[in-house]
Design a protein around this motif. Sequence first.
Motif, short mmCIF file in Angstrom:
data_model
loop_
_atom_site.label_atom_id
_atom_site.label_comp_id
_atom_site.label_asym_id
_atom_site.label_seq_id
_atom_site.Cartn_x
_atom_site.Cartn_y
_atom_site.Cartn_z
N SER A 50 20.06 -32.24 -14.92
CA SER A 50 19.19 -31.42 -14.06
C SER A 50 18.92 -30.05 -14.66
O SER A 50 17.75 -29.62 -14.72
CB SER A 50 19.78 -31.31 -12.65
OG SER A 50 19.77 -32.57 -12.01
N PRO A 51 19.94 -29.31 -15.12
CA PRO A 51 19.65 -28.01 -15.74
C PRO A 51 18.79 -28.14 -17.00
O PRO A 51 18.02 -27.23 -17.31
CB PRO A 51 21.04 -27.45 -16.08
CG PRO A 51 21.94 -28.10 -15.10
CD PRO A 51 21.39 -29.49 -14.94
N SER A 52 18.91 -29.25 -17.72
CA SER A 52 18.07 -29.40 -18.92
C SER A 52 16.60 -29.50 -18.53
O SER A 52 15.72 -29.00 -19.23
CB SER A 52 18.49 -30.64 -19.72
OG SER A 52 18.00 -31.85 -19.15
N LYS A 53 16.33 -30.13 -17.39
CA LYS A 53 14.94 -30.24 -16.93
C LYS A 53 14.47 -28.92 -16.34
O LYS A 53 13.28 -28.57 -16.45
CB LYS A 53 14.80 -31.38 -15.93
CG LYS A 53 14.99 -32.77 -16.55
CD LYS A 53 14.00 -33.04 -17.68
CE LYS A 53 14.07 -34.46 -18.19
NZ LYS A 53 13.11 -34.73 -19.28
N SER A 54 15.37 -28.15 -15.72
CA SER A 54 14.99 -26.81 -15.28
C SER A 54 14.63 -25.94 -16.47
O SER A 54 13.66 -25.18 -16.44
CB SER A 54 16.14 -26.16 -14.50
OG SER A 54 16.49 -26.90 -13.35
N ALA A 55 15.43 -26.05 -17.53
CA ALA A 55 15.14 -25.29 -18.75
C ALA A 55 13.83 -25.75 -19.38
O ALA A 55 13.06 -24.93 -19.89
CB ALA A 55 16.29 -25.46 -19.75
N LEU A 56 13.56 -27.06 -19.34
CA LEU A 56 12.30 -27.56 -19.87
C LEU A 56 11.11 -26.99 -19.10
O LEU A 56 10.08 -26.64 -19.68
CB LEU A 56 12.29 -29.09 -19.82
CG LEU A 56 11.00 -29.76 -20.32
CD1 LEU A 56 10.75 -29.45 -21.80
CD2 LEU A 56 11.07 -31.28 -20.10
N ALA A 66 11.04 -24.10 -17.55
CA ALA A 66 10.91 -22.70 -17.96
C ALA A 66 10.26 -22.60 -19.34
O ALA A 66 9.41 -21.74 -19.58
CB ALA A 66 12.28 -22.03 -17.96
N LEU A 67 10.64 -23.49 -20.23
CA LEU A 67 10.08 -23.51 -21.57
C LEU A 67 8.59 -23.83 -21.53
O LEU A 67 7.79 -23.24 -22.27
CB LEU A 67 10.82 -24.56 -22.41
CG LEU A 67 10.56 -24.61 -23.90
CD1 LEU A 67 11.04 -23.32 -24.57
CD2 LEU A 67 11.28 -25.81 -24.52
N THR A 68 8.21 -24.72 -20.63
CA THR A 68 6.80 -25.07 -20.47
C THR A 68 5.97 -23.84 -20.14
O THR A 68 4.90 -23.61 -20.71
CB THR A 68 6.64 -26.13 -19.35
OG1 THR A 68 7.37 -27.31 -19.71
CG2 THR A 68 5.19 -26.47 -19.11
N VAL A 69 6.48 -23.03 -19.21
CA VAL A 69 5.76 -21.82 -18.81
C VAL A 69 5.64 -20.84 -19.98
O VAL A 69 4.59 -20.23 -20.20
CB VAL A 69 6.47 -21.15 -17.62
CG1 VAL A 69 5.86 -19.78 -17.33
CG2 VAL A 69 6.39 -22.04 -16.38
N GLN A 70 6.71 -20.72 -20.77
CA GLN A 70 6.68 -19.77 -21.89
C GLN A 70 5.69 -20.22 -22.97
O GLN A 70 4.95 -19.39 -23.52
CB GLN A 70 8.08 -19.60 -22.47
CG GLN A 70 9.09 -19.03 -21.48
CD GLN A 70 8.64 -17.73 -20.86
OE1 GLN A 70 8.09 -16.86 -21.54
NE2 GLN A 70 8.87 -17.57 -19.57
#
Length: 255
Positions: free
Chosen positions: A179-185, A187-191
């Motif tokens: 789950s945190p890996s997908k949250s990070a993904l 966030a990465l998408t937005v950046q």
Amino acid sequence: MNEHTTHQKVALITGANKGIGRATAEQLAALGMTVLIGARDPRRGEEAAAAVRRAGGDAHAVILDVTDPATVRAAARWVEERFGHLDVLVNNAAITGSGQVSPEDAHDQVPSSVDLDMVRAVFGTNVFGVIAVTNALLPLLRRSPAPRIVNVSSAAGSLTLASDPDGPLAGLLASAAYSPSKSALNALTVQYANELRKDGILVNAADPGFVDTDINNHTGYLSTAQGAAAVVRLATLDADGPTAGFFGEGGPVPW
């Protein structure tokens, strides 16, 4: 390119020999794109590509392990030599870290007792692998008249949904890896979207829904074709389409 030359759209999908990735490749091929099926196993990749060709699509297998920089670089070189550009990148390859179990059974991901090596492995594929592949292929995407990047995420990565004790994810065990890996993904998408917006590159995250795949031991209720629909829609956005968003087939998904 003169006025008589037709631009052939090329799409690369990672982890595309099965599941949502394969269904995405099939649907993009049906829309007339040349699809490049990224797979760690060359035999499985070629089998998937052959199946797409038998259905009338144009497909090629590409050896690609998102955690192996050498294969990432080799794949980027091959795409450049063969096609000279890339129009769509779908970052689909992912692992749960728990083997083939449903999220409700991922007891090994409880934060207070999780194995750090598992967390590193999951982030290695689901986050760092996306960065490696995206950066290797960005030069080719910049040569496209309408480049699109789709990162295949999950509702499990939604902080809004995960923090709601009465929400749709309430039955899931707490997760320190997937789950945190997908949250990070997300966030990465937005950046990436923020950086590439000025270049006309639309970057979005897709929530396929709870799809019947190996990653959840086939406990999902959606078909892979249904799961791929949201991915394909984001991969084929018009120039005025959204960027920096998180979408399922039913519309925006809360962060």
